[in-house]
Design an enzyme around this catalytic site. Structure first.
Site, PDB file in Angstrom:
ATOM      1  N   TYR A 197     -13.626  -8.986 -57.508  1.00 21.14           N
ATOM      2  CA  TYR A 197     -12.908 -10.249 -57.487  1.00 21.14           C
ATOM      3  C   TYR A 197     -13.439 -11.189 -56.405  1.00 21.14           C
ATOM      4  O   TYR A 197     -13.688 -10.782 -55.275  1.00 21.14           O
ATOM      5  CB  TYR A 197     -11.415 -10.011 -57.229  1.00 21.14           C
ATOM      6  CG  TYR A 197     -10.643  -9.513 -58.416  1.00 21.14           C
ATOM      7  CD1 TYR A 197     -10.512 -10.289 -59.567  1.00 21.14           C
ATOM      8  CD2 TYR A 197     -10.016  -8.274 -58.382  1.00 21.14           C
ATOM      9  CE1 TYR A 197      -9.783  -9.833 -60.657  1.00 21.14           C
ATOM     10  CE2 TYR A 197      -9.281  -7.808 -59.466  1.00 21.14           C
ATOM     11  CZ  TYR A 197      -9.170  -8.592 -60.600  1.00 21.14           C
ATOM     12  OH  TYR A 197      -8.441  -8.137 -61.679  1.00 21.14           O
ATOM     13  N   LYS A 249      10.274  11.961 -40.902  1.00 21.15           N
ATOM     14  CA  LYS A 249      10.757  10.787 -41.633  1.00 21.15           C
ATOM     15  C   LYS A 249       9.688  10.293 -42.599  1.00 21.15           C
ATOM     16  O   LYS A 249       8.540  10.739 -42.569  1.00 21.15           O
ATOM     17  CB  LYS A 249      11.129   9.681 -40.643  1.00 21.15           C
ATOM     18  CG  LYS A 249       9.964   9.199 -39.780  1.00 21.15           C
ATOM     19  CD  LYS A 249      10.420   8.184 -38.761  1.00 21.15           C
ATOM     20  CE  LYS A 249       9.233   7.707 -37.912  1.00 21.15           C
ATOM     21  NZ  LYS A 249       9.629   6.658 -36.947  1.00 21.15           N
TER      22      LYS A 249
END
Length: 368
Positions: free
Chosen positions: A260, A38
């Site tokens: 940042y 999956k």
């Protein structure tokens, strides 16, 4: 003229994938070893993974959605493909046309599938899922007992299954309780093949001794080289290698911050390399470093180079002060011989599953 200068290159070892399946099969050869593919085969590519696994000997696959079943059937013709997320309303004919086997986990799903089977000549193959402690999908034990007392579901199930909730933590008692309850429920339908063990269940010692194996096991993340049991000496090979291009190397003075928010201040005069990938490529933002809180680490050659500051959308800074030869154009290992998917998962505050299934779309992919 080429315009393809990728910031990251992802190498996927299909031979290691096949070897991992063979290793998992050998743990309990008396039971069938399926393959869970999956989420695009946990991020590595279903169209390439399924044929490699089928060539190794896998004959049964598990996916989450019907579209994945269609891809798996095309990639591995003749295989049995189960769809774990069940049967959407009105979808029975589409499942039958695709040759997909729904995993039925509610009375409504079972009733709809039984009615469809009774009205057509379609293959009735489907699994029934009973819940033994996950409380996610599946019939309750009482619902299953009532169904059996009433004569069964109205068709012959190809598989009876349940799912382990805590198999990755061997000290927890829940696995033994789930195994006991599942065995009791399976005794009500002894003619139906049974499946309980996932990756962690397959790797636990009880499975090699036959206790958790039943008729079919469903390894998933372990196929792709992840270790579902922390601290366990895994016999599995890494399947993915991820490298990032260094696009700039700069000097940063002691006391200056990087990235940042200025969350990490350099404690010494440093050389910082900037890599051309970030959280848009599946390297989770939480893996960055901050003052006093180390993040993940890349490797340049044999030298670990910790992430510096926050991970940006497209960029990661690493400290290459101890790697004087690092330069623009070089490649840094993000995943590979030194950094496993579980290592990076822990550094990002998550698990190897999320790292694998988050692998980005901008990488240059190579299958070997």
């Amino acid at each position: 003229m080429t315009t393809d200068f990728p910031g990251g290159r992802l190498t996927i070892d299909l031979g290691a994938l096949a070897d991992n399946w063979r290793t998992l099969r050998s743990i309990s050869p008396q039971s069938e070893c399926a393959a869970v593919v999956k989420a695009d085969a946990y991020g590595i590519g279903l169209r390439r993974a399924a044929p490699a696994l089928a060539d190794a000997g896998a004959g049964t696959f598990f996916v989450a959605q019907l579209s994945e079943a269609v891809t798996a059937r095309a990639a591995a013709p003749g295989s049995a493909v189960y769809v774990l997320n069940g049967l959407p309303p009105g979808a029975a004919a589409a499942y039958a046309a695709a040759g997909a086997r729904p995993v039925l986990g509610s009375r409504e799903e079972i009733g709809e599938w039984a009615a469809f089977v009774a009205s057509t000549d379609a293959d009735p193959s489907a699994a029934i899922h009973v819940d033994t402690g996950m409380n996610r999908l599946g019939l309750s034990p009482d619902e299953f007992r009532a169904m059996r007392a009433a004569g069964g579901p109205g068709f012959a199930p190809a598989l009876l299954m349940s799912h382990l909730a805590c198999a990755d933590e061997p000290e927890r008692p829940e696995t033994a309780r789930q195994r006991k309850l599942f065995a009791e429920l399976r005794a009500l339908a002894p003619e139906t093949p049974a499946s309980l063990a996932n990756s962690a269940g397959t790797l636990r010692p009880e499975t090699s001794e036959g206790d958790l194996a039943f008729d079919l096991r469903r390894p998933g993340v372990s196929l792709y080289g992840a270790n579902p049991i922390a601290g366990f000496a895994s016999p599995l090979k890494p399947v993915v290698r991820l490298e990032a291009r260094i696009i700039q190397v700069r000097d940063v003075a002691a006391g200056e911050t990087v990235g940042y928010g200025g969350v990490e201040r350099m404690r010494r005069p440093s050389r910082v390399a900037v890599l051309s990938l970030g959280y848009a490529d599946g390297i989770l933002r939480a893996g960055g470093g901050a003052d006093g809180v180390p993040g993940a680490a890349a490797f340049v050659g044999e030298t670990p180079c910790p992430y510096v500051g926050r991970i940006s959308m497209d960029l990661i800074a690493i400290d290459v002060t101890d790697t004087p030869h690092a330069q623009r154009g070089d490649w840094a290992e993000i995943l590979g011989d030194h950094v496993g998917v579980d290592d990076l998962g822990r550094a990002c505050g998550t698990i190897g599953y999320e790292i694998l299934t988050s692998l980005g779309r901008r990488y240059e992919r190579t299958y070997v």
